[in-house]
Scaffold this motif. Sequence first.
Motif, mmCIF file in Angstrom:
data_model
loop_
_atom_site.group_PDB
_atom_site.id
_atom_site.type_symbol
_atom_site.label_atom_id
_atom_site.label_comp_id
_atom_site.label_asym_id
_atom_site.label_seq_id
_atom_site.Cartn_x
_atom_site.Cartn_y
_atom_site.Cartn_z
ATOM 1 N N ILE A 248 0.836 -1.207 0.000
ATOM 2 C CA ILE A 248 0.000 0.000 0.000
ATOM 3 C C ILE A 248 0.865 1.250 0.000
ATOM 4 O O ILE A 248 0.618 2.202 -0.763
ATOM 5 N N LYS A 249 1.900 1.263 0.813
ATOM 6 C CA LYS A 249 2.788 2.421 0.842
ATOM 7 C C LYS A 249 3.509 2.590 -0.500
ATOM 8 O O LYS A 249 3.728 3.721 -0.963
ATOM 9 N N GLY A 250 3.839 1.477 -1.145
ATOM 10 C CA GLY A 250 4.465 1.555 -2.457
ATOM 11 C C GLY A 250 3.539 2.161 -3.491
ATOM 12 O O GLY A 250 3.962 2.944 -4.354
ATOM 13 N N VAL A 251 2.254 1.812 -3.409
ATOM 14 C CA VAL A 251 1.266 2.380 -4.332
ATOM 15 C C VAL A 251 1.094 3.876 -4.072
ATOM 16 O O VAL A 251 1.030 4.684 -5.010
ATOM 17 N N LEU A 252 1.031 4.251 -2.810
ATOM 18 C CA LEU A 252 0.889 5.668 -2.469
ATOM 19 C C LEU A 252 2.105 6.471 -2.917
ATOM 20 O O LEU A 252 1.971 7.610 -3.387
#
Length: 378
Positions: A248-252
């Motif tokens: 999720i942090k990578g997507v953000l």
Amino acid sequence: MTISTRGAAKAPAVLVLEDGRTFRGRAYGAVGETFGEAVFNTGMTGYQETLTDPSYHRQVVVMTAPHIGNTGVNDEDDESERIWVAGYVVRDPARVASNWRARRSLDDELVAQGIVGISGIDTRALTRHLRECGAMRVGIFSGNALPDAGTMLAEVRQSAEMQGSNLSAEVATKETYVVPAIGTKRFTVAAIDLGIKGMTPHRMAERGIEVHVLPATATVDEVYAVGPDGVFLSNGPGDPATADLTVIKGVLERRTPLFGICFGNQLLGRSLGFGTYKLKYGHRGINQPVQDRSTGKVEVTAHNHGFAVDAPLDQVSDTPYGRAEVSHVCLNDNVVEGLRLLDQPAFSVQYHPEAAAGPHDAAYLFDRFVSLMEGQRA
């Protein structure tokens, strides 16, 4: 089509809560014993979708509607490949299942899948007890030779608690699969399966989205290998505090359009730096009132969650990924029901917009996701 049920097994059954309260009834479905977290569902309809919702993994579901099984079980409405509830509690099971789509009785389906249940108890009293004391561990014991009361209570108290449980990988797909777009393909979405329901990718496919459903353990590289225009975080069971937030942090960080529901909402919240906490008894049913704070519109929505995001209702928060605000709120208890980032295309809701089973008030959220992807492409 009308199917006469062969009737629930007439063996005695006992439901034992971890605080010692006991309810006696008769076996419904398979005979044996089972353990889980006791929760109640306020939906008047949709029991087949409830039973097959992976978010109910390791939960014993108490139906507040008194008469269950009227329409039997069909082969079209399952939300996954199996029943996921740990146990099932009803007051009055239907003696006859009658519906033109029915293929078998609910009792027969519970027996076939080994789901232990209990019927003939005061589900209203049980629900009131759970509302007052909170969701708790429970056991259902059925058969002609039941353990003594002390043994049953001890077994319940030795069973696993929901808080601290990491369950998504247990219910998610093990291999990536694709749900093709209906009609002209407009977008590609990578959907992280944390316990996804079958209707969810279908709702996206209806909007021209090709959905690649990936395992809960997928890496950032695996997500972007499908060339996504957007990323979707599904519903699912367990404690969000146990989840890995790396993807999720990578997507953000890449500012890819992101849409999360239910468990996905909780994971987005934690990725933004908010905490999560366990609700006293949760929201479960298809009649929960939620307000969209951007429009003031009140939606009747479908819920299944025992945890919630701890975010301030009336202020914009600074996060590592820009400003965020609470977009939706439950009108029953002011629980956070949605989040929105103001500086990049990401949002989430705590409920189930796929409406299976449930009202269609929240269908616009899939269109909002499409608009984010259109904006990013432009």
